[in-house]
Design an enzyme around this catalytic site. Structure first.
Site: not given
Length: 771
Positions: A308, A720
């Site tokens: 990620r 997030e």
């Protein structure tokens, strides 16, 4: 009646009525579990003697690795993390023995009676040491597009550098906790403070060598998690289960705060080397990045986190020629793990450092450099890994935020302030974020639900997501109410339980509402289809005219009615009773899988995200040039959440995420000594943001009129993405430091930008001014 948007546990939280694992009443057979852990970063276990500890009155069990009936492993993916250390310890805080005693005092006394001999081994306690020793945890990963080397060679301008980010402690209010209740035969019931009940179930079954259907894991709520309970909650749950199985009595383990911080992993520290090429306008032409992550002693989720970070190495900017390489390194520290953003913050921070440097090189405002490099809607809209950046709201957010924040007016005022003040300097920065939403491990993008309708018209919703304070259960309850068309008070969301909804994914990747909301919607739709069929028959029989079709039956405002004939109407409760008398099943499972998600790791290409969340922040700071102290004067945030299911909760998530992000950027510093001892492992030595650290002027808004197609009620994830907006504070501090040299030189500032780091950056800049 509670307001529709209120967090369903708000009253309970503020009154102390919310029940956490440590609050659950247990009969007087309860034993206290205690963990004896390693005081050394790397050592061989030469010998040990547990006899005296086992003989202490009040001690019911002392277990070592040889007492584990199943697999000695806690690793969720790679089985490289022992449940209990056997022959060797690999970090300070690694569990070696488990003690079950009548109370904590006896357990601690027993731990003091354990005799153990170690043989010290060399330890790698920094990322730099691991890199020098070539202590790779696994093969490197790559994502490439175009020819970065050729484009760099031909670029009019180039910069290169090294950027570092530090660790971050999760500092959930409720430490790692589990309560295990033994049942008949091999059956166990575990109350676990976990984001991932199904994985806790799996690990316990493997460690105890029993079948998964004998293990039930339930999570009512967590007192915070932030990723720290995605995999590492397995530990205390498995330890409690081992002791409960051995003693045949309930066992609870609740880690003391200091022990929790010593034993558990953090956000991954990164060292990122980069080289970029750009033209005289500041347009990015090429980027070459090497991301190095400190994985700690075991794999945990490090490669998914690295992946990620690589996916977000571009942040919000189109770069035609890209080469991204990622490596995870093994050190003798606790295994680093998931943390809000999951690698995204580290990758994005390096990109923002690059853009900031380009702006100073060209003597341009960094906001303008950011703007010209944004992904566009109709061109320059393909990410380095091949996915099209769709429904891109970057430009819209930028235009609105620049105006609402008065960016250029603030800039003018700051320039004037800095000219008049030698020892205080102000700084301003705009920070965009483009964050991909979905688990990048494709098969995890699935969810289940079980919805029960009772004869009194009330509904019980079970789903696989877990509540950690983020408001997931509140949103799920709203989704069920809206889909059924009934009042909110008629719906309860149960505790998450593996015997109700099996094989669930972790509540992580900001996807809790996306996945579980759609699964609940699917279950409700199945029930409504059954009810509509029966009600159409009921109306036609009652009125003697077969004019009502299934498709005519609607659910709204607590009633079920024929949309073509308002006379044909009953309450939802009456509809349920009619269906019960007609022997209709009033319970349904639901399921959802995210479509069109895939990624080829060998090629570094694919479609890893279902969609992207966008947001921006503008922050203004004032820095004391003599002490390094800074004040956050103002922050403006505009964030894209699609059509918000619950604006109040979404605003709270944006505010909280931002503040946690600024904590990572500016003050949260994990410090280890040369032997691998964590030096700041308590609330008096580890600094997290307080009310004094939030912006004095804090303006947060949701972007309006941007429905997100294909998601639950056209909403977007919000957990997030706002975390990265905290980087605006770090960038503003850099801007203030640059003012010392009239913005003519490049300040270097790592993350976290502590007072010490700020002073060192200022002194380095002043040294450059003299040379």
């Amino acid at each position: 009646m509670k307001p529709f948007n209120m967090h369903q546990s708000a009253y309970k939280h503020v009154s102390g009525a919310s029940v956490y694992v440590d609050d659950i009443a247990v009969q007087d057979q309860l034993l206290t579990g205690y963990v004896f852990y390693s005081p050394h970063a790397h050592a061989k276990i030469v010998s040990f003697d547990l006899a005296k500890a086992r003989a202490l009155p009040g001690v019911h069990a002392v277990l070592s690795a040889v007492d584990i009936p199943g697999e000695n492993n806690l690793g969720p993916i790679v089985h490289d993390e022992p449940c209990l250390a056997g022959k060797e310890v690999n970090f300070i805080g690694q569990a070696i023995f488990l003690i079950a005693a009548e109370n904590e005092e006896i357990a601690r006394a027993a731990a003091g009676l354990i005799q153990i001999e170690y043989e010290m081994l060399p330890a790698l306690v920094t990322l730099e040491q691991a890199m020098a020793a070539n202590s790779l945890m696994g093969p490197e990963r790559k994502i490439q597009r175009g020819d970065a080397d050729k484009a760099l060679a031909e670029a009019p301008h180039k910069i290169k550098g090294r950027f570092t980010t530090g660790a971050q402690e999760h500092w959930y209010l409720e430490t790692q906790t589990a309560l295990c209740l033994p049942g008949e035969d091999d059956e166990l019931f575990i109350h676990s403070s976990t984001q991932n009940p199904s994985e806790v179930q799996t690990i316990i079954a493997e460690v105890l060598k029993i079948t998964r259907n004998a293990v039930t894991v339930e999570t009512r709520r967590m007192g915070g998690a932030f990723g720290g309970k995605e995999t590492q909650a397995h530990h205390v749950a498995a330890w409690a289960a081992l002791l409960a199985q051995k003693t045949k009595r309930p066992v609870k383990i609740r880690l003391f705060r200091d022990d929790d911080q010593k034993m558990t992993g953090k956000r991954h520290p990164f060292i990122i080397d980069y080289e970029t090429g750009f033209d005289k306008q500041g347009k990015l032409l090429a980027l070459k990045v090497l991301q190095n992550a400190d994985g700690g002693a075991a794999t945990d989720l490090s490669f998914a986190i690295l992946e990620r970070a690589m996916f977000h190495a571009d942040n919000a900017y189109y770069i035609p020629n890209v080469s991204i390489t990622g490596r995870v390194w093994k050190t003798n520290l606790p295994s680093n793990t998931a943390f809000r953003g999951f690698g995204g913050p580290q990758g994005i921070a390096a990109m923002e450092d690059i853009v900031d440097r380009i702006a100073r090189f060209l003597k341009r405002d960094a906001a303008e450099i950011r703007k010209i490099n944004f992904y566009k809607r109709d061109e320059n809209n393909i990410a380095p890994y091949g996915q099209e950046i769709t429904n891109n709201n970057l430009q819209r957010i930028y235009d609105r935020l620049m105006e609402s924040s008065g960016y250029f007016e603030q800039r003018s005022e700051i320039n004037q302030f800095n000219e008049q003040h030698e020892f205080e300097k102000q700084g301003l920065a705009l920070m965009p974020v483009k964050f991909g939403i979905s688990f990048t491990t494709s098969f995890l993008n699935q969810a289940g639900a079980l919805v029960n309708v009772y004869q009194d018209g009330t509904v019980l919703v079970n789903h696989g997501g877990t509540e950690m304070g983020q408001g997931l259960h509140t949103k799920i309850r709203q989704i069920a109410a809206l889909e059924f068309g009934i009042p909110l008070e008629n719906i309860i969301v149960s505790a998450t339980n593996t015997s109700k909804v099996p094989n669930t994914s972790a509540t992580a990747a900001s996807s809790g509402t996306d996945l579980n909301g759609m699964a609940v919607k699917n279950a409700v739709e199945r029930l409504k289809f059954r009810i509509a069929f029966q009600l159409a028959q009921h109306f036609n029989e009652k009125y003697g005219v077969e004019s009502t079709l299934d498709s005519h039956v609607m659910f709204k405002n607590g009633t079920v009615f024929d949309a073509t004939d308002s006379a044909r109407s009953v309450s939802f409760k009456e509809a349920v009773q009619i269906c019960y008398l007609r022997q209709l099943p009033l319970s349904s499972t639901g399921f959802y899988r995210t479509p069109d998600i895939y990624f080829d790791r060998e090629k570094g290409q694919g479609h890893p995200f279902y969609y992207f969340a966008y947001g921006m922040a503008v922050s203004k700071v004032e820095v004391d040039m003599l002490t390094g102290n800074h004040k956050l004067l103002r922050t403006d945030i505009l964030h894209d959440v699609g059509d918000s299911i619950n604006p109040d909760i979404d605003l709270g998530q944006i505010q909280g995420g931002f503040v946690q992000g600024l904590g990572w950027c500016t003050m949260e510093e994990c410090k280890w000594d040369t032997n691998g001892n964590l030096l700041n492992h308590s609330p008096d030595t580890y600094k997290i943001p307080t009310i004094r650290d939030i912006p004095k002027d804090f303006r947060v808004a949701l972007l309006e009129d941007v429905p997100n197609p294909g998601t639950i009620r056209q909403s977007k994830a919000v957990g997030e993405p706002p975390f990265m907006l905290g980087l605006s504070v770090w960038l503003a501090i850099k801007d203030a430091i640059a003012a010392v040299a009239g913005h003519q030189l490049q300040p270097a500032l790592p993350i976290p930008a502590t007072n010490e780091a700020i002073l060192l950056s200022i002194e380095k800049l002043r040294g450059q001014m003299k040379s």
